[in-house]
Write a protein that holds these residues in place. Structure first.
Motif, PDB file in Angstrom:
ATOM      1  N   ASN A  96       0.845  -1.185   0.000  1.00 31.20           N
ATOM      2  CA  ASN A  96       0.000   0.000   0.000  1.00 31.20           C
ATOM      3  C   ASN A  96       0.885   1.242   0.000  1.00 31.20           C
ATOM      4  O   ASN A  96       1.860   1.328   0.750  1.00 31.20           O
ATOM      5  CB  ASN A  96      -0.899   0.036   1.238  1.00 31.20           C
ATOM      6  N   TYR A  97       0.541   2.196  -0.883  1.00 32.16           N
ATOM      7  CA  TYR A  97       1.227   3.481  -0.868  1.00 32.16           C
ATOM      8  C   TYR A  97       0.225   4.515  -0.382  1.00 32.16           C
ATOM      9  O   TYR A  97      -0.786   4.780  -1.034  1.00 32.16           O
ATOM     10  CB  TYR A  97       1.721   3.858  -2.260  1.00 32.16           C
ATOM     11  N   GLY A  98       0.470   5.036   0.797  1.00 26.77           N
ATOM     12  CA  GLY A  98      -0.451   5.977   1.411  1.00 26.77           C
ATOM     13  C   GLY A  98      -0.075   6.164   2.865  1.00 26.77           C
ATOM     14  O   GLY A  98       1.093   6.316   3.198  1.00 26.77           O
ATOM     15  N   ARG A  99      -1.092   6.087   3.716  1.00 30.18           N
ATOM     16  CA  ARG A  99      -0.813   6.195   5.159  1.00 30.18           C
ATOM     17  C   ARG A  99      -1.917   5.498   5.941  1.00 30.18           C
ATOM     18  O   ARG A  99      -3.091   5.886   5.873  1.00 30.18           O
ATOM     19  CB  ARG A  99      -0.709   7.651   5.599  1.00 30.18           C
ATOM     20  N   ARG A 100      -1.528   4.434   6.674  1.00 29.87           N
ATOM     21  CA  ARG A 100      -2.464   3.725   7.538  1.00 29.87           C
ATOM     22  C   ARG A 100      -2.044   3.876   9.003  1.00 29.87           C
ATOM     23  O   ARG A 100      -2.475   3.135   9.861  1.00 29.87           O
ATOM     24  CB  ARG A 100      -2.543   2.248   7.149  1.00 29.87           C
ATOM     25  N   CYS A 101      -1.181   4.853   9.259  1.00 28.62           N
ATOM     26  CA  CYS A 101      -0.734   5.194  10.621  1.00 28.62           C
ATOM     27  C   CYS A 101      -0.125   4.015  11.359  1.00 28.62           C
ATOM     28  O   CYS A 101      -0.493   3.731  12.500  1.00 28.62           O
ATOM     29  CB  CYS A 101      -1.879   5.801  11.421  1.00 28.62           C
ATOM     30  N   ASP A 112      -6.261   7.428   6.658  1.00 27.07           N
ATOM     31  CA  ASP A 112      -7.118   6.619   5.795  1.00 27.07           C
ATOM     32  C   ASP A 112      -6.751   6.801   4.328  1.00 27.07           C
ATOM     33  O   ASP A 112      -7.612   6.899   3.456  1.00 27.07           O
ATOM     34  CB  ASP A 112      -8.593   6.969   6.014  1.00 27.07           C
ATOM     35  N   CYS A 113      -5.465   6.828   4.052  1.00 29.91           N
ATOM     36  CA  CYS A 113      -4.989   6.975   2.681  1.00 29.91           C
ATOM     37  C   CYS A 113      -4.634   5.596   2.135  1.00 29.91           C
ATOM     38  O   CYS A 113      -3.566   5.053   2.418  1.00 29.91           O
ATOM     39  CB  CYS A 113      -3.770   7.893   2.640  1.00 29.91           C
ATOM     40  N   TYR A 114      -5.556   5.003   1.376  1.00 33.34           N
ATOM     41  CA  TYR A 114      -5.381   3.645   0.873  1.00 33.34           C
ATOM     42  C   TYR A 114      -5.171   3.662  -0.641  1.00 33.34           C
ATOM     43  O   TYR A 114      -6.007   4.170  -1.389  1.00 33.34           O
ATOM     44  CB  TYR A 114      -6.609   2.787   1.183  1.00 33.34           C
ATOM     45  N   SER A 115      -4.067   3.109  -1.075  1.00 34.09           N
ATOM     46  CA  SER A 115      -3.791   2.965  -2.496  1.00 34.09           C
ATOM     47  C   SER A 115      -3.062   1.633  -2.694  1.00 34.09           C
ATOM     48  O   SER A 115      -1.832   1.586  -2.782  1.00 34.09           O
ATOM     49  CB  SER A 115      -2.930   4.131  -3.009  1.00 34.09           C
ATOM     50  N   PRO A 116      -3.816   0.524  -2.739  1.00 33.18           N
ATOM     51  CA  PRO A 116      -3.203  -0.805  -2.843  1.00 33.18           C
ATOM     52  C   PRO A 116      -2.297  -0.914  -4.081  1.00 33.18           C
ATOM     53  O   PRO A 116      -2.682  -0.529  -5.183  1.00 33.18           O
ATOM     54  CB  PRO A 116      -4.413  -1.742  -2.958  1.00 33.18           C
ATOM     55  N   GLN A 117      -1.098  -1.445  -3.878  1.00 31.33           N
ATOM     56  CA  GLN A 117      -0.121  -1.599  -4.954  1.00 31.33           C
ATOM     57  C   GLN A 117       0.356  -3.044  -5.061  1.00 31.33           C
ATOM     58  O   GLN A 117       1.434  -3.310  -5.583  1.00 31.33           O
ATOM     59  CB  GLN A 117       1.076  -0.670  -4.685  1.00 31.33           C
ATOM     60  N   THR A 118      -0.463  -3.970  -4.560  1.00 30.20           N
ATOM     61  CA  THR A 118      -0.059  -5.381  -4.526  1.00 30.20           C
ATOM     62  C   THR A 118       0.237  -5.923  -5.920  1.00 30.20           C
ATOM     63  O   THR A 118       1.287  -6.531  -6.152  1.00 30.20           O
ATOM     64  CB  THR A 118      -1.154  -6.232  -3.851  1.00 30.20           C
ATOM     65  N   SER A 119      -0.668  -5.710  -6.861  1.00 28.00           N
ATOM     66  CA  SER A 119      -0.469  -6.232  -8.215  1.00 28.00           C
ATOM     67  C   SER A 119       0.764  -5.627  -8.865  1.00 28.00           C
ATOM     68  O   SER A 119       1.541  -6.330  -9.528  1.00 28.00           O
ATOM     69  CB  SER A 119      -1.706  -5.944  -9.071  1.00 28.00           C
ATOM     70  N   SER A 120       0.946  -4.323  -8.672  1.00 26.60           N
ATOM     71  CA  SER A 120       2.094  -3.633  -9.261  1.00 26.60           C
ATOM     72  C   SER A 120       3.416  -4.197  -8.753  1.00 26.60           C
ATOM     73  O   SER A 120       4.345  -4.467  -9.528  1.00 26.60           O
ATOM     74  CB  SER A 120       2.008  -2.140  -8.942  1.00 26.60           C
ATOM     75  N   LEU A 121       3.505  -4.403  -7.433  1.00 27.20           N
ATOM     76  CA  LEU A 121       4.747  -4.905  -6.856  1.00 27.20           C
ATOM     77  C   LEU A 121       4.958  -6.386  -7.147  1.00 27.20           C
ATOM     78  O   LEU A 121       6.099  -6.846  -7.246  1.00 27.20           O
ATOM     79  CB  LEU A 121       4.804  -4.631  -5.357  1.00 27.20           C
ATOM     80  N   ARG A 122       3.874  -7.134  -7.284  1.00 29.36           N
ATOM     81  CA  ARG A 122       4.025  -8.542  -7.653  1.00 29.36           C
ATOM     82  C   ARG A 122       4.658  -8.673  -9.031  1.00 29.36           C
ATOM     83  O   ARG A 122       5.541  -9.498  -9.246  1.00 29.36           O
ATOM     84  CB  ARG A 122       2.663  -9.248  -7.627  1.00 29.36           C
ATOM     85  N   SER A 123       4.186  -7.873  -9.969  1.00 27.51           N
ATOM     86  CA  SER A 123       4.748  -7.939 -11.319  1.00 27.51           C
ATOM     87  C   SER A 123       6.190  -7.450 -11.346  1.00 27.51           C
ATOM     88  O   SER A 123       6.978  -7.879 -12.190  1.00 27.51           O
ATOM     89  CB  SER A 123       3.892  -7.103 -12.286  1.00 27.51           C
TER      90      SER A 123
END
Length: 211
Positions: free
Chosen positions: A146-151, A164-175
């Motif tokens: 996740n790129y953001g802020r979950r404290c 509450d800054c959620y920007s999931p990057q799981t697929s991007s980092l997996r590739s």
């Protein structure tokens, strides 16, 4: 130090594959909050639904018409819960329309969760910084990013304390990283875009080393 780390990871893998800390359940009635926790490993959401699939759960004191709909579900429940909780050790989420929207107005809803505690490593990279994740043995397998802020960490808070800054990057980092021995990562808006302006962000990654 390396021996201690490997011993800890080996123990987590043993417990995970033998069913310990796996297939946990959590539930919260509408207006309450669900709390997930992993004493060992990190949270991985398996199933999630905000709605109603039976007439008994959270039905006490409710009129029959408010618990009669058994086909009430929010299709985004899994993605919302994953964005908020995957990769954390403790996570609390309100069972509210403001979080999941209202899939069935007039029906009394609840949040039903199934999750595992997976053995993994976690790396936090503060905004405008770089770091490398690597495996001494095996290759990288990304579980969540996740790129953001979950404290979760004390990265600089020069702008705001919003959590509450959620920007999931799981697929991007997996590739980018899966199957490699090492992977260099940069936490910046130029790489991931800016999911929440005026918020001090960080890149949060949970991964394991797969044989």
């Amino acid at each position: 130090m390396l021996v201690e780390e490997l011993t800890c990871i080996t123990l987590l893998l043993f417990l995970y594959h033998n069913g310990a800390e796996a297939n946990k359940k959590a539930m919260a009635c509408e207006g309450e909050s669900v709390r997930l926790k992993c004493d060992l490993g990190f949270i991985k959401i398996i199933k999630a639904n905000y709605g109603r699939t039976d007439r008994k759960t959270c039905a006490s004191g409710k009129p029959a018409k408010r618990v009669s709909d058994k086909k009430c579900s929010t299709s985004a429940s899994l993605s919302i819960m994953s964005a908020r909780c995957d990769g954390r050790k403790i996570c609390t989420v309100p069972a509210e329309n403001s979080v999941f929207t209202d899939p069935c107005p007039g029906t009394s809803k609840y949040l039903d969760i199934s999750y595992d505690c997976i053995p993994a490593k976690r790396r936090i990279i503060c905004e405008n910084s770089e770091s490398v994740i690597k495996c001494g043995k095996g290759v990288i397998q990304i579980h969540h990013a996740n790129y953001g802020r979950r404290c979760l960490v004390p990265c600089p808070r020069k702008l705001t304390t919003r959590c509450d800054c959620y920007s999931p990057q799981t697929s991007s980092l997996r590739s980018r990283c899966d199957g490699k021995k090492s992977c260099q990562l940069s936490a910046s808006n130029s790489v991931f875009a800016d999911p929440c302006m005026k918020v001090s962000k960080y890149l949060e990654v949970t991964y394991s080393c797969k044989n």
